[in-house]
Scaffold this motif. Structure first.
Motif, PDB file in Angstrom:
ATOM      1  N   MET A  38       0.600  55.759 -39.494  1.00  0.00           N
ATOM      2  CA  MET A  38      -0.791  55.969 -39.904  1.00  0.00           C
ATOM      3  C   MET A  38      -0.869  55.819 -41.414  1.00  0.00           C
ATOM      4  O   MET A  38      -0.271  56.603 -42.161  1.00  0.00           O
ATOM      5  CB  MET A  38      -1.273  57.359 -39.486  1.00  0.00           C
ATOM      6  CG  MET A  38      -2.640  57.741 -40.037  1.00  0.00           C
ATOM      7  SD  MET A  38      -3.973  56.729 -39.383  1.00  0.00           S
ATOM      8  CE  MET A  38      -4.219  57.510 -37.791  1.00  0.00           C
ATOM      9  N   ARG A  92      -6.660  52.906 -36.531  1.00  0.00           N
ATOM     10  CA  ARG A  92      -6.417  54.299 -36.912  1.00  0.00           C
ATOM     11  C   ARG A  92      -6.943  55.254 -35.850  1.00  0.00           C
ATOM     12  O   ARG A  92      -6.286  56.245 -35.497  1.00  0.00           O
ATOM     13  CB  ARG A  92      -7.063  54.591 -38.266  1.00  0.00           C
ATOM     14  CG  ARG A  92      -6.386  53.862 -39.406  1.00  0.00           C
ATOM     15  CD  ARG A  92      -7.202  53.863 -40.684  1.00  0.00           C
ATOM     16  NE  ARG A  92      -7.153  55.146 -41.374  1.00  0.00           N
ATOM     17  CZ  ARG A  92      -7.615  55.323 -42.601  1.00  0.00           C
ATOM     18  NH1 ARG A  92      -8.155  54.322 -43.268  1.00  0.00           N
ATOM     19  NH2 ARG A  92      -7.538  56.512 -43.183  1.00  0.00           N
ATOM     20  N   ALA A 103       3.155  59.271 -41.386  1.00  0.00           N
ATOM     21  CA  ALA A 103       1.869  59.141 -42.080  1.00  0.00           C
ATOM     22  C   ALA A 103       1.986  59.336 -43.580  1.00  0.00           C
ATOM     23  O   ALA A 103       2.878  60.026 -44.072  1.00  0.00           O
ATOM     24  CB  ALA A 103       0.875  60.159 -41.524  1.00  0.00           C
TER      25      ALA A 103
END
Length: 427
Positions: free
Chosen positions: A274, A283, A300
């Motif tokens: 992400m 996303r 992420a």
């Protein structure tokens, strides 16, 4: 305090009752009465304290009375990211189940169809607009947003928006609002730049400060003092000991996120990345799959460290040290939500020791250091002051010299050579 002790309309209380919201959080108990009184507010409260409901509920309450203009934007809520804007929109949808109050989320990274939907929502007079700064300005320039009748202006995660360079955008939007607009600011931290913004846009504000940002005691915080090349091996060992489930791994750069995700997939682990290079549908799909349990590990950048409510996170791993202690708090705050328990593990390379010591100083506690398995080679000593002075003398980069690390006992130069061969092991 109970919600029914506040001066809220019956229809609002019915919605809260349907959602099983009974007791207020501290930030809600302090801010809701002030907002209902029409006061400007600057509130310091971190993610996870119930701050969204703290400003959404009194706004919905006032709009439910039917005294605000029909077919006009009556409230503007600014959020730093599209993910947070979506989350706020979802909460408003729940709270307004019994109330004829409408909302539209306005954010970028979408196609022309989404733009038209946002435009139509504002032109038809959605009561509440939840927006990221850049996209709202685009609509203002195109004439598809009219904020001249708004009664409420809310900045959520104001410190984050300023960190992202949105000061000028915020001021541009603020100038489109009527002078009578009630302004509410929420910020997890209160640096000088937030104080400056508050003095600029708030009128005789009330200040609410819940507590200095600290992670809950229900998070077990641990760290590995290691060489950079040892990080991936420690991570692999962790997941061999216990298969990953509901794990977030944070890294400070999107390049590292991509590389680390690739390495984890080669280990046959169910991981997804992400970062800001993904378009909006990508996303949203990743977040949906992770929330539904179809992805075990989310790798992420800090794009998901604030403002995203993901339940049941078992483990948060800081693959590298965040930029400042507040970011550390927000990262590990993804676990132990709603009174649960969680585990946070931070990998601390030699050149990161001084920054990690700043985190310990900020928390006013010593974080337990887990010994590195001898199979991965000798680990460095934890000497943050020594490494801080060393880095100042060097001027940058990785400390040179007598350290050992990696899979074999060799010089630090051999560790750097291994890093070049495996980019996922590099900073």
């Amino acid at each position: 305090m109970r919600f029914d002790e506040l001066e809220l309309e019956e229809s609002v209380l019915d919605g809260l009752d349907a959602m099983n919201f009974q007791e207020t959080t501290p930030v809600q108990a302090l801010t809701i009465p002030l907002i209902l009184q029409g006061k400007d507010i600057i509130a310091c409260a971190q993610t996870g304290t119930g701050k969204t409901a703290a400003y959404v509920l009194p706004i919905i309450n006032e709009l439910s009375k039917g005294i605000h203009p029909a077919n006009a934007v009556n409230a503007v809520i600014m959020a730093p990211t599209r993910e947070l804007a979506q989350q706020i929109d979802q909460q408003i949808e729940g709270f307004t189940y019994f109330i004829p109050v409408s909302a539209v989320a306005v954010y970028g990274g979408t196609d022309g169809v989404a733009w038209e939907q946002q435009k139509r929502g504002m032109e038809m007079g959605a009561d509440i607009v939840i927006a990221t700064p850049g996209r709202l300005i685009s609509h203002l320039k195109m004439g598809s947003a009219d904020l001249s009748k708004a009664s409420f202006f809310i900045l959520d995660e104001a410190d984050r928006m300023l960190d992202m360079g949105f000061f000028d955008d915020i001021m541009q939007i603020y100038k489109c609002l009527p002078k009578t607009c009630q302004t509410i600011m929420f910020s997890a931290t209160m640096p000088p730049k937030i104080r400056t913004l508050a003095k600029t846009i708030l009128k005789d504000p009330e200040e609410v400060k819940i507590a200095i940002s600290r992670p809950p005691e229900s998070i077990m915080q641990t760290a590995y003092i290691c060489y950079d090349a040892q990080k991936i091996h420690i991570l692999e060992q962790l997941f061999q000991q216990k298969p990953p489930e509901r794990v977030i791994i944070f890294s400070s750069s999107k390049m590292k996120v991509k590389e680390l995700t690739s390495v984890l997939k080669k280990m046959k682990l169910n991981a997804a990345a992400m970062h800001s290079d993904l378009d909006q549908p990508q996303r949203e799909l990743v977040m949906k799959e992770f929330k539904n349990g179809h992805i075990d590990i989310l790798v992420a950048t800090d794009v998901v460290s604030r403002g995203i409510d993901i339940n049941d996170i078992k483990l948060v791993v800081n693959f590298d040290i965040p930029h400042d202690p507040e970011d550390y708090v927000h990262r590990i705050g993804r676990t132990a939500r709603a009174g649960g328990e969680g585990l946070a593990i931070t990998f601390v390379a030699v050149e990161e020791q001084a920054k990690f010591k700043q985190i310990e100083d900020f928390l006013e506690k010593t974080i337990y250091k887990i010994p590195v398995d001898a199979a991965f080679g000798e680990a460095p000593a934890y000497e943050p002051e020594l490494n801080k002075r060393f880095l100042k003398r060097r001027g940058s980069g990785r400390p040179q010299g007598s350290g050992k690390g990696g899979n074999s006992k060799g010089s630090s130069s051999s560790s750097r050579n291994r890093n070049r061969k495996n980019p996922a092991n590099t900073k």
